[in-house]
Write a protein that holds these residues in place. Structure first.
Motif, PDB file in Angstrom:
ATOM      1  N   ALA A 108      -0.560  46.662 118.351  1.00 54.92           N
ATOM      2  CA  ALA A 108      -1.264  45.596 119.079  1.00 54.92           C
ATOM      3  C   ALA A 108      -2.565  45.177 118.407  1.00 54.92           C
ATOM      4  O   ALA A 108      -3.154  44.160 118.781  1.00 54.92           O
ATOM      5  CB  ALA A 108      -1.553  46.052 120.508  1.00 54.92           C
TER       6      ALA A 108
ATOM      7  N   GLN B 228       4.898  49.290 125.513  1.00 59.65           N
ATOM      8  CA  GLN B 228       3.516  48.886 125.306  1.00 59.65           C
ATOM      9  C   GLN B 228       2.595  49.839 126.057  1.00 59.65           C
ATOM     10  O   GLN B 228       2.970  50.413 127.074  1.00 59.65           O
ATOM     11  CB  GLN B 228       3.288  47.444 125.745  1.00 59.65           C
ATOM     12  N   ASP B 229       1.407  50.005 125.520  1.00 57.42           N
ATOM     13  CA  ASP B 229       0.433  50.919 126.095  1.00 57.42           C
ATOM     14  C   ASP B 229      -0.264  50.300 127.301  1.00 57.42           C
ATOM     15  O   ASP B 229      -0.265  49.062 127.466  1.00 57.42           O
ATOM     16  CB  ASP B 229      -0.627  51.275 125.045  1.00 57.42           C
TER      17      ASP B 229
ATOM     18  N   ARG C  15      -4.262  49.013 124.904  1.00 55.92           N
ATOM     19  CA  ARG C  15      -3.714  47.840 124.224  1.00 55.92           C
ATOM     20  C   ARG C  15      -4.732  46.701 124.120  1.00 55.92           C
ATOM     21  O   ARG C  15      -4.729  45.939 123.146  1.00 55.92           O
ATOM     22  CB  ARG C  15      -2.490  47.359 125.007  1.00 55.92           C
TER      23      ARG C  15
ATOM     24  N   TYR D 172      -3.309  48.797 129.519  1.00 57.79           N
ATOM     25  CA  TYR D 172      -4.301  47.810 129.096  1.00 57.79           C
ATOM     26  C   TYR D 172      -5.523  48.452 128.443  1.00 57.79           C
ATOM     27  O   TYR D 172      -6.106  47.900 127.502  1.00 57.79           O
ATOM     28  CB  TYR D 172      -4.783  46.991 130.294  1.00 57.79           C
TER      29      TYR D 172
ATOM     30  N   LYS E 125       7.033  54.191 124.430  1.00 53.37           N
ATOM     31  CA  LYS E 125       6.649  53.154 125.384  1.00 53.37           C
ATOM     32  C   LYS E 125       6.706  51.782 124.711  1.00 53.37           C
ATOM     33  O   LYS E 125       6.326  51.635 123.553  1.00 53.37           O
ATOM     34  CB  LYS E 125       5.220  53.412 125.877  1.00 53.37           C
TER      35      LYS E 125
ATOM     36  N   THR F  94      -0.082  53.102 120.212  1.00 57.52           N
ATOM     37  CA  THR F  94       0.321  52.426 118.979  1.00 57.52           C
ATOM     38  C   THR F  94      -0.769  51.483 118.499  1.00 57.52           C
ATOM     39  O   THR F  94      -1.488  50.866 119.296  1.00 57.52           O
ATOM     40  CB  THR F  94       1.627  51.637 119.186  1.00 57.52           C
TER      41      THR F  94
END
Length: 355
Positions: A56, A98-99, A104, A101, A96, A53
């Protein structure tokens, strides 16, 4: 080339380590500026292939921690991902939270590398416009008499402007930063080839999983380079050994810093070339899968990647064909490295094609 006729002090400039480390540093910085923009392109392509995504990378989020490099990288990512049908297709759907690291935190990591390189730029800007030989002659005086030897109305000062510590420290910092740029790139490549983490793509992006190895060995190569950089990134400037009967009892070792920084940069060029080839393969498979899922269900065209990623993908495919069966990877990786080294994708990271 016409032979160079040396003028006063120019012989020393050809021999002295301070000039060597500054010259290598300046050339390294020019290459690194292209490399960091190319790194944004590679990261954006991986984000699309992995269905990551862009949330972020939002400007408001970046301004909450306004490091200049972080803000610049996030802006480049947003530009590369603009008008992405892939992003729009999974926004608002179960996904998800968050992706990882390595996706993101691209603005934070790549951005810190940018800021480190800008520190090197400031040091070199001073250094390349300075007098670093010894002694220095001040024809009109201009300094306190107790610090000088009077010579014909002027002043001669023996000092330490030749010491390479400012450049050595900056180059050590730069090579550590460049090693990190390669390290996070390799982690994205590892995500792309791992069937447990790549969002449903084939293991190792292989055309025939279990029969052909696909891009498995590409990640091996990137991992080997990252491990080598851990050795090269050890700061040379923390070492010193006396010479000239202890007259020269502390030196910067900056020439070693410069050579190691150059080696790290060349390795990171190859790591990013690997990511680009692997991400292009993954994006092919992703787009094919989406097209297959949507076949017959709608008259609308299948979603595609952002405009910058799409153009990067097209340029790569002009040089490197899709992997439809195992082949010797050397030519593909050499072609990708040439594109990285010469900045063939770097202009895509910025709306004006500039830095």
């Amino acid at each position: 080339l016409e032979p160079l006729t040396l003028q006063a002090k120019e012989g020393l400039a050809l021999l002295n380590g301070t000039q060597m480390m500054s010259a290598i540093g300046a050339l390294l910085l020019a290459d690194a500026d292209r490399l960091v923009r190319t790194a944004s392109v590679a990261a954006a392509m991986s984000v699309e292939a992995l269905l990551g995504t862009d949330v972020a990378f939002a400007a408001a989020y970046q301004l909450a921690r306004p490091h200049p490099g972080q803000i610049a990288v996030a802006a480049e990512l947003r530009h590369l991902l603009r008008d992405s049908g892939l992003q729009a297709s999974h926004h608002g759907h179960a996904h998800k939270v968050q992706d990882p690291y390595s996706l993101r935190c691209v603005p934070q990591v790549h951005g810190a590398v940018r800021d480190t390189l800008d520190h090197l730029r400031r040091v070199l800007d001073i250094e390349l416009n300075s007098a670093t030989d010894n002694p220095l002659v001040f024809p009109g005086g201009g300094v306190a008499a107790e610090d000088t030897i009077a010579t014909g109305g002027g002043r001669v000062i023996s000092g330490g402007n030749f010491h390479g510590e400012p450049i050595a420290l900056a180059l050590d910092f730069a090579k550590i930063a460049l090693a990190e740029l390669g390290s996070i790139s390799e982690r994205r490549t590892a995500l792309l080839v791992d069937a447990r983490l790549n969002g449903g793509l084939a293991p190792f992006l292989s055309p025939s999983p279990g029969v052909e190895s696909g891009m498995m060995i590409y990640q091996y190569t990137a991992a080997a380079l990252v491990s080598e950089h851990k050795v090269l990134a050890h700061p040379a400037s923390v070492d010193s050994i006396p010479t000239s009967a202890n007259q020269e009892d502390h030196v910067s070792m900056g020439s070693i810093s410069a050579r190691h920084a150059r080696a790290v940069l060349e390795g990171v060029e190859r790591i990013l070339a690997i990511e680009l080839v692997v991400a292009a393969q993954a994006l092919d498979l992703r787009l094919d899968a989406i097209a297959a899922e949507g076949a017959g269900s709608s008259d609308r065209a299948a979603p595609g990647p952002g405009a910058g990623v799409a153009e990067a993908h097209r340029r790569l495919r002009d040089r490197i064909p899709h992997l439809d069966r195992d082949r010797e990877p050397g030519p593909d990786l050499s072609a990708a490295w040439e594109m990285v080294h010469h900045g063939a994708l770097a202009d895509l990271a910025h709306p004006t094609g500039g830095r």
